[in-house]
Design an enzyme around this catalytic site. Structure first.
Site, PDB file in Angstrom:
ATOM      1  CB  SER A  61     -11.782  -1.930  32.151  1.00 24.31           C
ATOM      2  OG  SER A  61     -11.453  -1.867  30.791  1.00 24.31           O
TER       3      SER A  61
HETATM    4  N1  SAH Z   1     -12.855  -4.226  27.017  1.00 23.64           N
HETATM    5  C1  SAH Z   1     -11.788  -5.079  27.510  1.00 23.64           C
HETATM    6  C2  SAH Z   1     -10.557  -4.310  27.914  1.00 23.64           C
HETATM    7  C3  SAH Z   1      -9.907  -3.710  26.746  1.00 23.64           C
HETATM    8  S1  SAH Z   1      -8.188  -3.345  26.847  1.00 23.64           S
HETATM    9  C4  SAH Z   1     -12.237  -5.993  28.609  1.00 23.64           C
HETATM   10  O1  SAH Z   1     -13.408  -5.956  29.007  1.00 23.64           O
HETATM   11  O2  SAH Z   1     -11.429  -6.809  29.052  1.00 23.64           O
HETATM   12  C5  SAH Z   1      -8.075  -2.587  25.250  1.00 23.64           C
HETATM   13  C6  SAH Z   1      -8.103  -3.545  24.108  1.00 23.64           C
HETATM   14  O3  SAH Z   1      -8.130  -2.756  22.917  1.00 23.64           O
HETATM   15  C7  SAH Z   1      -6.857  -4.418  23.998  1.00 23.64           C
HETATM   16  O4  SAH Z   1      -7.202  -5.768  24.023  1.00 23.64           O
HETATM   17  C8  SAH Z   1      -6.227  -4.001  22.656  1.00 23.64           C
HETATM   18  O5  SAH Z   1      -5.666  -5.102  21.944  1.00 23.64           O
HETATM   19  C9  SAH Z   1      -7.428  -3.446  21.919  1.00 23.64           C
HETATM   20  N2  SAH Z   1      -7.113  -2.529  20.820  1.00 23.64           N
HETATM   21  C10 SAH Z   1      -6.212  -1.522  20.787  1.00 23.64           C
HETATM   22  N3  SAH Z   1      -6.232  -0.913  19.576  1.00 23.64           N
HETATM   23  C11 SAH Z   1      -7.177  -1.553  18.834  1.00 23.64           C
HETATM   24  C12 SAH Z   1      -7.677  -1.395  17.509  1.00 23.64           C
HETATM   25  N4  SAH Z   1      -7.206  -0.465  16.669  1.00 23.64           N
HETATM   26  N5  SAH Z   1      -8.650  -2.229  17.089  1.00 23.64           N
HETATM   27  C13 SAH Z   1      -9.147  -3.200  17.901  1.00 23.64           C
HETATM   28  N6  SAH Z   1      -8.713  -3.391  19.164  1.00 23.64           N
HETATM   29  C14 SAH Z   1      -7.757  -2.577  19.637  1.00 23.64           C
END
Ligand code: SAH
Length: 214
Positions: A61
């Site tokens: 992000s």
């Molecule tokens: N917080 C992260 C950015 C997240 S991007 C950072 O600091 O870099 C969103 C993430 O959510 C992705 O890696 C994706 O794989 C995950 N995601 C999406 N659906 C999900 C689910 N049902 N359970 C766990 N993770 C999930």
């Protein structure tokens, strides 16, 4: 030429100008080097206020959004926090400076393994990273004082609401995956849930089930 110190000052200045004013959050963001979480081609852009691509087609992000979400969560040093969506691990690392204990889950095992290696290298021992479908929360460790979701669902998932303590706060983006999403804050009291709409955001979607390779 820009020195590291100048780059860091610009990074913090950009955060403040976007509304990140909480002193504990700014300190955590000063201590955790975002470049550790951005590898390869985009590493040189780690201090710019923009989201960047990471493995598995996901994104780290934008720093100002990480800051605004962290401050909206009102984390206290005694809190047990769940983050859904480990991604690069950057947000979890910031939370680890604000909270007592951080659980972070991602549906992609590869991301969890990479993030865990960085946590170990940086000696962030109060984070546990697990491969799991976070839309079900983490029942074994529930309830949580704070929950932060970094992928967008249409509505707040029921299991996450259920795993929030009374007095607890959850911050998450909601809305249809490609359309406009809103960052909302859910506060749980004895009487139920209160919802505040904070700002428009854009996140990757919350997807059910584990990633194919997991
Ligand atoms: N917080 C992260 C950015 C997240 S991007 C950072 O600091 O870099 C969103 C993430 O959510 C992705 O890696 C994706 O794989 C995950 N995601 C999406 N659906 C999900 C689910 N049902 N359970 C766990 N993770 C999930």
């Amino acid at each position: 030429m820009t020195t590291d110190a100048e780059r860091k000052m610009q990074f913090l200045f950009a955060l403040r100008s976007k509304g990140v004013t909480d002193a504990r959050v700014l300190t955590a963001m000063e201590l955790i080097d975002r470049a550790q979480f951005v590898r390869g081609y985009f590493a040189g852009r780690a201090y710019e206020d923009m989201p960047l691509p990471i493995a598995c087609g996901q994104t780290i992000s934008q720093p100002s959004v990480v800051g605004l979400m962290s401050q909206a969560l009102r984390v206290s040093p005694r809190d047990k926090v769940l983050e859904v969506g480990t991604g690069s691990g950057y947000q979890a690392a910031i939370l680890s400076h604000l909270a007592r204990r951080v659980y972070t889950v991602d549906r992609h095992r590869r991301l969890v393994v990479a993030a865990q290696a960085i946590f170990t290298r940086l000696d962030l021992t109060n984070i546990t990273a697990l491969t799991a479908d976070g839309s079900h929360g983490l029942p074994d460790q529930a309830p949580f004082d704070r929950i932060l979701v970094t992928a967008a669902a249409e509505d707040p998932p029921g299991p996450l609401l259920a795993q929030l303590k009374i007095g607890g706060i959850m911050v998450l983006p909601v809305g249809q995956s490609d359309a406009v999403q809103s960052l909302i804050r859910v506060t749980r009291s004895e009487d139920g849930f209160t919802y505040d709409e904070l700002r428009p955001v854009r996140f990757v979607p919350l997807v059910e089930g584990l990633g194919k390779e997991s």
